[in-house]
Design an enzyme around this catalytic site. Sequence first.
Site, PDB file in Angstrom:
ATOM      1  N   ARG A  70      -2.651   2.514 -11.646  1.00 21.41           N
ATOM      2  CA  ARG A  70      -2.100   1.168 -11.513  1.00 21.41           C
ATOM      3  C   ARG A  70      -2.575   0.542 -10.199  1.00 21.41           C
ATOM      4  NH1 ARG A  70       2.500   1.494 -10.190  1.00 21.41           N
ATOM      5  NH2 ARG A  70       2.975   3.707 -10.308  1.00 21.41           N
ATOM      6  N   TYR A 198      -6.596   0.981 -17.811  1.00 23.20           N
ATOM      7  CA  TYR A 198      -5.726   2.096 -17.431  1.00 23.20           C
ATOM      8  C   TYR A 198      -4.317   1.917 -18.024  1.00 23.20           C
ATOM      9  CZ  TYR A 198      -2.602   5.112 -15.000  1.00 23.20           C
ATOM     10  OH  TYR A 198      -1.625   6.041 -14.763  1.00 23.20           O
ATOM     11  N   LYS A 207       4.972  -0.126 -18.788  1.00 23.99           N
ATOM     12  CA  LYS A 207       5.517  -0.635 -17.519  1.00 23.99           C
ATOM     13  C   LYS A 207       5.776  -2.138 -17.595  1.00 23.99           C
ATOM     14  CE  LYS A 207       5.115   3.419 -15.718  1.00 23.99           C
ATOM     15  NZ  LYS A 207       6.326   4.230 -15.530  1.00 23.99           N
ATOM     16  N   HIS A 227      13.422   3.318 -14.706  1.00 22.33           N
ATOM     17  CA  HIS A 227      12.305   4.265 -14.640  1.00 22.33           C
ATOM     18  C   HIS A 227      12.891   5.676 -14.595  1.00 22.33           C
ATOM     19  CE1 HIS A 227       8.368   5.476 -12.353  1.00 22.33           C
ATOM     20  NE2 HIS A 227       8.234   5.635 -13.642  1.00 22.33           N
ATOM     21  N   SER A 249       6.721   7.700  -9.719  1.00 20.58           N
ATOM     22  CA  SER A 249       5.623   8.201 -10.548  1.00 20.58           C
ATOM     23  C   SER A 249       5.081   9.512  -9.977  1.00 20.58           C
ATOM     24  CB  SER A 249       4.490   7.173 -10.563  1.00 20.58           C
ATOM     25  OG  SER A 249       4.998   5.898 -10.857  1.00 20.58           O
ATOM     26  N   CYS A 251       6.294  12.492  -9.746  1.00 18.62           N
ATOM     27  CA  CYS A 251       7.215  13.333  -8.957  1.00 18.62           C
ATOM     28  C   CYS A 251       7.994  14.292  -9.847  1.00 18.62           C
ATOM     29  CB  CYS A 251       8.190  12.473  -8.162  1.00 18.62           C
ATOM     30  SG  CYS A 251       7.437  11.667  -6.740  1.00 18.62           S
ATOM     31  N   ASP A 278      10.173   8.997 -19.086  1.00 15.04           N
ATOM     32  CA  ASP A 278       9.713   7.972 -18.138  1.00 15.04           C
ATOM     33  C   ASP A 278      10.598   6.722 -18.093  1.00 15.04           C
ATOM     34  OD1 ASP A 278       7.720   7.156 -16.223  1.00 15.04           O
ATOM     35  OD2 ASP A 278       6.920   5.762 -17.701  1.00 15.04           O
ATOM     36  N   ARG A 367      -4.494  12.009 -17.304  1.00 13.10           N
ATOM     37  CA  ARG A 367      -3.289  11.887 -18.141  1.00 13.10           C
ATOM     38  C   ARG A 367      -3.489  12.482 -19.530  1.00 13.10           C
ATOM     39  NH1 ARG A 367       1.280   8.824 -15.925  1.00 13.10           N
ATOM     40  NH2 ARG A 367       0.539   8.211 -13.874  1.00 13.10           N
TER      41      ARG A 367
HETATM   42  C1  OXD Z   1       3.760   5.747 -13.774  1.00 15.61           C
HETATM   43  C2  OXD Z   1       3.569   6.211 -15.158  1.00 15.61           C
HETATM   44  O1  OXD Z   1       2.777   5.390 -13.097  1.00 15.61           O
HETATM   45  O2  OXD Z   1       4.553   6.608 -15.787  1.00 15.61           O
HETATM   46  O3  OXD Z   1       4.921   5.724 -13.348  1.00 15.61           O
HETATM   47  O4  OXD Z   1       2.432   6.170 -15.676  1.00 15.61           O
HETATM   48 MN    MN Z   2       6.415   6.233 -14.737  1.00 17.82          MN
END
Ligand code: OXD
Ligand code: MN
Length: 597
Positions: A70, A198, A207, A227, A249, A251, A278, A367
């Site tokens: 992002r 992306y 998002k 989130h 993100s 974590c 998420d 990913r």
């Molecule tokens: C983020 C994702 O960046 O979930 O939080 O992809």
């Molecule tokens: Mn996320």
Amino acid sequence: MPSQLEALNRWIDDVAKRTRPDHVHWCDGSEAEYRQLVDEMLETGDLVELNQDTHPRCYLHRSDPKDVARVEKLTVICTSNREDAGPNNNWMDPDEAHAKIDALFDGCMQGRTMYVVPYCMGPLGSPLSRCGIEVTDSPYVVANMRIMTRMGTAALERIEREGTFIKALHSIGELDPERRWIMHFPEELAIKSYGSGYGGNALLGKKCHALRIGSSQARSEGWLAEHMLIVGIENPRHEIRYVAAAFPSACGKTNLAMLIPPEGYQRDGWKVWTVGDDICWMRPGKDGRLYAINPEAGYFGVAPGTSARTNPNALAMLQHDTIFTNVAVTDNGQPWWEGLDQRTPAKDWQGRDHDPANGPAAHPNSRFTVRASQCPSWSPEAENDQGVPIDAIVFGGRRRSLVPLVMEARDWTHGVLMGASMASEATAAATDVGHNVRRDPMAMKPFCGYNFGDYFAHWLSFDQPGMKLPKVFHVNWFRKGDDGRFLWPGFGDNMRVLEWMLKRVTGEADAIETPIGHLPRVEDLNLDGLELADGALEALFRVDGAEWRDEQAAIGKYLESYGARLPAALKAEHRRIVEALEDEAEPAPLRVHASAS
Ligand code: OXD
Ligand code: MN
């Protein structure tokens, strides 16, 4: 023809006139359509086939090396009043924004197919779900949207019935970072994204819709778009309690959502059920509890670090029907990333022969995209139209020092302050946010579609008579000792912390009050079979008065940046904690709780 369909058709016509695609394809979401897209992408090189014997229907996508995460500085909220976007967002005047991005869209789909992707965020029959239409010129985006959302004819039928949808327009453009914007128009329920393929910038249901536009819709309609992962914990009495947890993100949300309990717990009959990893949409039910759905139907997870030790459930679900993005490949065509195992890959994420001098073989933000139901711990409750009742909300960040393993808020207002005070070290999920600890309230810094001051007020507004709100906790799995090593093993052992939280929910455990929150008594933590380094437990729960006074001063300064929009109740709560810390006896450290047993 229903008028909604007319409005939709008119929008699609307008978009096609501007972008001038060679073809327009309305997606039905069928298996045949997905197969055809995959075949076309294999032909163009957008996808590469992985080893079909060991990983059936698994493919690799290599993105442009300048388009791998992002980009927060190009992500903007366009509201008529700048204050409504708040200091937490980049802002642009809506007219100026449309003009800027429409100029980029002019003729951008010539020679390409324009896909019209109707999607539903949440179960198709749920009153909590919301729909959108993404128009895109990227077959990779279409294939990912089919995995991540309920996409196709059924979503279109709901849109026709319901009469509203989010207009989400996307083009990969030239993939030029200089010609890239991710724009949100909450007042028009619209998104325009140009120049990136992306996930977080291009799969607009995720998002952009489910968090940025979603949070703004949630505010006006009385719910929360967060989130957060959602996980069900089943105890040996077969009672399942649901926990929603917000971490920034990369974590560990996916790992916590799919956790496998330590052996002793498994023997006793504990189980973990994954509802989401998420995003969580929650609203009060008639009984005053918060009910949550996962608006997504798939996981777009971070690959590096995923292994048989850290997340065996994830590894099992990635053996088939998965799209990998920017991972490395072994010489027998299997996907590979750092932390997976001891093998050496043949090709790196850019398709070059692997050379450690070029850095990690898999991109740190590589990913996987996979259907949620492929996860062995997937909960059928993820399809429950009414959602699952939430008993605990957990906030957490990546903090190498200061913050104890777990603490509990004394009440909802304190919990909101805990969320608002969250901070974390930066990760690879965004390209442009530096490496220091940054404030990330409720893990929503990059995702809240409106002024954080108003957002905190919205959170506080749930504390009404008759509400049975979840308990609120804060965790830190990432605290390090003086030797720089993690003090807590994390992963499956986080179950021990979750169990303590649920004992607090049911009133089966006591706690020690401190100015910053309630800490566990050692005797209430199940540490059976856990080997910690000498002094680790004390260090994990250490609350240093002087350091916390500094932290609260920094939090106070941060909150002040929201000026008049910061709710008075939150300021008062902050003052209460500052004063309680001042009242504590000097010198620091304040107390070492873990040695209290
Ligand atoms: C983020 C994702 O960046 O979930 O939080 O992809
Ligand atoms: Mn996320």
